[in-house]
Design an enzyme around this catalytic site. Structure first.
Site, PDB file in Angstrom:
ATOM      1  N   LYS A 182       0.846  -1.197   0.000  1.00 48.43           N
ATOM      2  CA  LYS A 182       0.000   0.000   0.000  1.00 48.43           C
ATOM      3  C   LYS A 182       0.882   1.248   0.000  1.00 48.43           C
ATOM      4  O   LYS A 182       0.665   2.160  -0.781  1.00 48.43           O
ATOM      5  CB  LYS A 182      -0.909  -0.020   1.238  1.00 48.43           C
ATOM      6  CG  LYS A 182      -1.802   1.183   1.375  1.00 48.43           C
ATOM      7  CD  LYS A 182      -2.683   1.053   2.610  1.00 48.43           C
ATOM      8  CE  LYS A 182      -3.487   2.335   2.818  1.00 48.43           C
ATOM      9  NZ  LYS A 182      -4.299   2.279   4.048  1.00 48.43           N
TER      10      LYS A 182
ATOM     11  N   GLU B 269      10.967  -4.485   3.783  1.00 46.84           N
ATOM     12  CA  GLU B 269      11.057  -5.898   3.396  1.00 46.84           C
ATOM     13  C   GLU B 269      10.602  -6.084   1.939  1.00 46.84           C
ATOM     14  O   GLU B 269      11.253  -6.763   1.146  1.00 46.84           O
ATOM     15  CB  GLU B 269      10.187  -6.753   4.319  1.00 46.84           C
ATOM     16  CG  GLU B 269      10.610  -6.777   5.781  1.00 46.84           C
ATOM     17  CD  GLU B 269       9.881  -5.735   6.607  1.00 46.84           C
ATOM     18  OE1 GLU B 269       9.475  -4.694   6.057  1.00 46.84           O
ATOM     19  OE2 GLU B 269       9.749  -5.960   7.826  1.00 46.84           O
TER      20      GLU B 269
ATOM     21  N   GLY C 275      -4.313  -1.830   5.707  1.00 47.79           N
ATOM     22  CA  GLY C 275      -3.553  -2.966   5.174  1.00 47.79           C
ATOM     23  C   GLY C 275      -4.109  -4.300   5.618  1.00 47.79           C
ATOM     24  O   GLY C 275      -4.327  -5.202   4.817  1.00 47.79           O
ATOM     25  N   ARG C 276      -4.444  -4.422   6.919  1.00 50.93           N
ATOM     26  CA  ARG C 276      -4.910  -5.703   7.441  1.00 50.93           C
ATOM     27  C   ARG C 276      -6.340  -6.031   7.015  1.00 50.93           C
ATOM     28  O   ARG C 276      -6.861  -7.099   7.319  1.00 50.93           O
ATOM     29  CB  ARG C 276      -4.765  -5.722   8.961  1.00 50.93           C
ATOM     30  CG  ARG C 276      -5.380  -4.527   9.669  1.00 50.93           C
ATOM     31  CD  ARG C 276      -4.925  -4.480  11.114  1.00 50.93           C
ATOM     32  NE  ARG C 276      -5.372  -3.283  11.825  1.00 50.93           N
ATOM     33  CZ  ARG C 276      -4.710  -2.118  11.823  1.00 50.93           C
ATOM     34  NH1 ARG C 276      -3.565  -2.019  11.160  1.00 50.93           N
ATOM     35  NH2 ARG C 276      -5.177  -1.073  12.488  1.00 50.93           N
TER      36      ARG C 276
ATOM     37  N   GLU D   9      -3.197  -5.883  15.683  1.00 46.13           N
ATOM     38  CA  GLU D   9      -2.713  -4.607  15.146  1.00 46.13           C
ATOM     39  C   GLU D   9      -3.819  -3.550  15.198  1.00 46.13           C
ATOM     40  O   GLU D   9      -3.554  -2.353  15.148  1.00 46.13           O
ATOM     41  CB  GLU D   9      -2.208  -4.761  13.706  1.00 46.13           C
ATOM     42  CG  GLU D   9      -1.383  -3.575  13.220  1.00 46.13           C
ATOM     43  CD  GLU D   9      -0.651  -3.823  11.908  1.00 46.13           C
ATOM     44  OE1 GLU D   9      -1.294  -3.723  10.831  1.00 46.13           O
ATOM     45  OE2 GLU D   9       0.554  -4.107  11.956  1.00 46.13           O
TER      46      GLU D   9
ATOM     47  N   HIS E 135      -2.177 -32.084  19.808  1.00 48.82           N
ATOM     48  CA  HIS E 135      -0.879 -32.730  20.088  1.00 48.82           C
ATOM     49  C   HIS E 135       0.208 -31.688  20.297  1.00 48.82           C
ATOM     50  O   HIS E 135       1.393 -31.993  20.165  1.00 48.82           O
ATOM     51  CB  HIS E 135      -0.531 -33.659  18.919  1.00 48.82           C
ATOM     52  CG  HIS E 135      -1.613 -34.650  18.626  1.00 48.82           C
ATOM     53  ND1 HIS E 135      -1.711 -35.868  19.258  1.00 48.82           N
ATOM     54  CD2 HIS E 135      -2.698 -34.564  17.810  1.00 48.82           C
ATOM     55  CE1 HIS E 135      -2.783 -36.513  18.823  1.00 48.82           C
ATOM     56  NE2 HIS E 135      -3.405 -35.741  17.939  1.00 48.82           N
TER      57      HIS E 135
ATOM     58  N   LYS F   4      10.751   0.483  13.259  1.00 55.05           N
ATOM     59  CA  LYS F   4      11.279   0.789  11.922  1.00 55.05           C
ATOM     60  C   LYS F   4      12.334   1.884  12.002  1.00 55.05           C
ATOM     61  O   LYS F   4      13.386   1.806  11.363  1.00 55.05           O
ATOM     62  CB  LYS F   4      10.136   1.226  10.992  1.00 55.05           C
ATOM     63  CG  LYS F   4       9.110   0.139  10.696  1.00 55.05           C
ATOM     64  CD  LYS F   4       7.979   0.676   9.818  1.00 55.05           C
ATOM     65  CE  LYS F   4       6.928  -0.393   9.548  1.00 55.05           C
ATOM     66  NZ  LYS F   4       5.771   0.139   8.756  1.00 55.05           N
TER      67      LYS F   4
HETATM   68  O1  F6P Z   1       2.852  -3.612  10.141  1.00 53.02           O
HETATM   69  C1  F6P Z   1       2.709  -2.331   9.645  1.00 53.02           C
HETATM   70  C2  F6P Z   1       2.107  -2.368   8.270  1.00 53.02           C
HETATM   71  O2  F6P Z   1       1.902  -1.058   7.843  1.00 53.02           O
HETATM   72  C3  F6P Z   1       0.793  -3.161   8.210  1.00 53.02           C
HETATM   73  O3  F6P Z   1      -0.296  -2.446   8.734  1.00 53.02           O
HETATM   74  C4  F6P Z   1       0.715  -3.410   6.731  1.00 53.02           C
HETATM   75  O4  F6P Z   1      -0.229  -4.419   6.410  1.00 53.02           O
HETATM   76  C5  F6P Z   1       2.160  -3.839   6.440  1.00 53.02           C
HETATM   77  O5  F6P Z   1       2.951  -3.027   7.316  1.00 53.02           O
HETATM   78  C6  F6P Z   1       2.591  -3.687   4.999  1.00 53.02           C
HETATM   79  O6  F6P Z   1       2.411  -2.361   4.600  1.00 53.02           O
HETATM   80  P1  F6P Z   1       2.443  -2.022   3.012  1.00 53.02           P
HETATM   81  O7  F6P Z   1       1.274  -2.733   2.387  1.00 53.02           O
HETATM   82  O8  F6P Z   1       2.335  -0.537   2.943  1.00 53.02           O
HETATM   83  O9  F6P Z   1       3.754  -2.537   2.464  1.00 53.02           O
END
Ligand code: F6P
Length: 552
Positions: free
Chosen positions: A212, A218, A273-274, A359, A390, A518
């Site tokens: 987003k 990452e 995002g979630r 979150e 288990h 971060k």
């Molecule tokens: O964990 C923080 C966060 O912003 C989440 O809310 C989001 O889903 C994830 O990192 C990835 O964010 P993006 O879609 O902007 O890469």
């Protein structure tokens, strides 16, 4: 318009006190005794909605409990919050955003205005863009640099750009269409992308950069590594656009990465995002099960939305689950809640629900920024049954801590074979029953004597075999796990989170807590990589650990 919250502090306080008194009164009673008091308890404490059946008769609650909880919801202004949220008001006030992931799956045609734009048009045009893209890839019309059709999709994303799409792709295994195989890369740990790519052919691999913000470390690092892998293994530099598409609200950064404008699928600020698997972030789902399957997923979620918007709280599935969660945690002392899907394709459901719940409600101040005086946010965990039996069910049955359990069981399997499904289902029902009934010292002793132990031996061992029982659980049934019932299931938990956020009067839709880590990472990384860098600014632990890493 900013949401004029209707949280009536005085009324909430009164309800809270009534619930505390009720908790004292109900705690000594057993769930089993509730059935003795109401022969119709199973009928009275169960309901249907959006293709799901919820049995909450093993809840540690009585009719009075739910009445008091519904009064709490009214005092907290839950109905207004629901109405305002679906209407696109600025519910996420710390970021100045509406919360409209529900619009992504809505069948409603009436205009829905956000900052002067009727978002229904954008949603529909994006679904069309997704549809055309999926058709093009499925038909082989979309070709790679060597004019071969795409065989593998690699979705690069993390958090909400990963967990939701992954659980949906896995859960809808019976609906996978065609030859495509979807892979997920999320972690900055280089082994994640390395093991994923080592088996793939760049000529027939298509990457979806899911972000987003298009700023997540990452995801951008993995995207660059994917591009390097593509170029190092025969990929033509002028054909990158055939192998990379993006889903993002940040078009400029996606273009700068090298994504062709027509291959960028939009996201919007009013989708968290979630909560974004219903948007173009769901492309991996659409590619894997086909666009009709993706639309069926949306339809199932919409059915749950309609139920949530209209049903009275006492007969409102998300409200019941949310309010019972508040009851267990804030009045009966539960420390966590566990989700136990008895379906192997849902083994990663809890991981997605962890982000949706933790979150969203892992916050310590209310909407006005005042410190909360009660515990918020649930610690959500779980995994597939019967495997959990288990692994961690020992604690659920005999631990000093207890966790209300949500069991999830499709009544029909897509892969019926012999007695498998009957055995799965009987295990699921038995676990729920065991949590409720337990085993008394007398029962344990009698069992041991019958097994031939001496009186002494039996009395020695029996205390170790006592199961306290009286531990609440809920059972969610569905005829079968389909795109529709999966959509309804995930939407159910999204709305459970909204219910609880309303009771705690907090903003469920920002996530400021992830920023510090971060920032600190950005200052540690250069020090870690540069052996000459000065460590004096670091605390002794971090400095020592950096030196360990440098000496590796
Ligand atoms: O964990 C923080 C966060 O912003 C989440 O809310 C989001 O889903 C994830 O990192 C990835 O964010 P993006 O879609 O902007 O890469």
């Amino acid at each position: 318009m900013a949401y004029p919250h209707h949280f009536d502090h005085a009324a909430v306080q009164t309800c809270w006190q009534r619930l505390q008194e009720h908790a004292e009164q109900i705690s000594p009673q057993t769930i089993l005794s509730f059935f003795a008091a109401d022969a119709q308890r199973f009928e009275h404490f169960s309901m249907e909605a959006a293709g799901l059946f919820l049995d909450y008769s093993k809840a540690k609650a009585q009719a009075q409990t739910l009445t008091l909880l519904a009064q709490l919801a009214d005092a907290a202004g839950l109905r207004d919050l629901i109405t305002a949220t679906f209407a696109g008001e600025v519910i996420n006030h710390t970021e100045g955003r509406a919360v409209l992931h529900t619009a992504l799956r809505s069948s409603e045609q009436s205009p829905l205005w956000v900052e002067g734009v009727n978002i229904r048009d954008e949603i529909q045009s994006t679904l069309m863009q997704m549809d055309a893209f999926v058709q093009s890839v499925h038909s082989g019309q979309w070709k790679g640099y060597s004019d071969q059709a795409i065989t593998d999709i690699v979705s690069i994303g993390i958090g909400g750009s990963y967990l939701g799409p992954r659980v949906a792709v896995e859960a809808l295994r019976p609906y996978w269409t065609g030859h495509l195989r979807c892979h997920f890369v999320s972690n900055i740990d280089g082994s994640d992308i390395a093991y994923t790519l080592e088996a793939l052919n760049p000529a027939t691999t298509l990457f979806i950069i899911q972000s987003k913000s298009f700023k997540t470390q990452e995801t951008l690092t993995n995207a660059e590594t994917a591009k390097a892998w593509y170029l190092e293994n025969g990929g033509k530099a002028d054909q990158v656009a055939r192998h990379f598409v993006a889903v993002s609200s940040n078009v400029e950064l996606a273009r700068r990465f090298g994504i062709a404008a027509e291959n960028i699928f939009p996201m919007w600020d009013w989708v968290g995002g979630r909560y974004s698997l219903w948007s173009a972030i769901g492309l991996p789902i659409a590619l894997q099960v086909g666009m009709p399957g993706f639309r069926a997923l949306l339809k199932g979620a919409d059915a749950m939305d309609q139920h949530f918007k209209t049903a009275p709280f006492e007969k409102n599935m998300p409200a019941i689950l949310g309010l019972l969660g508040i009851w267990y945690q804030n009045f009966l002392g539960a420390g966590s809640c566990v989700v136990l899907p008895y379906d192997q394709t849902l083994e990663n459901l809890a991981a997605h629900l962890q982000q949706v719940d933790m979150e969203s409600n892992g916050k310590q101040v209310d909407r006005q920024g005042h410190s909360l005086t009660v515990d918020s946010g649930a610690i959500v965990w779980g995994g597939a049954g019967t495997n959990g039996q288990h692994a961690y069910h020992q604690l659920l049955h005999q631990g000093t801590r207890w966790a209300p359990a949500d069991f999830i069981l499709p009544l029909r399997s897509h892969r019926e074979r012999g007695r498998h499904h009957a055995m799965l289902a009987s295990n699921c029902l038995a676990q729920s029953q065991a949590l409720m009934c337990g085993k008394t010292l007398e029962q344990a002793t009698t069992e041991l004597l019958k097994a031939g132990l001496s009186q002494d031996a039996a009395e020695q061992l029996a205390p170790h075999k006592v199961i306290p029982g009286n531990r609440p659980s809920h059972m969610l049934l569905m005829e079968q796990l389909t795109p529709e019932t999966l959509g309804a299931l995930i939407a159910l938990y999204e709305h459970k989170v909204m219910v609880q956020g309303a009771i705690w009067n907090l903003n469920s839709y920002d996530q400021w807590g992830v920023e510090l880590g971060k920032q600190l990472c950005d200052s540690i990384l250069p020090v870690l990589e540069n052996p000459e860098a000065d460590l004096s600014g670091l605390d002794p632990s971090t400095a020592g650990l950096v030196q360990k890493f440098r000496a590796r």
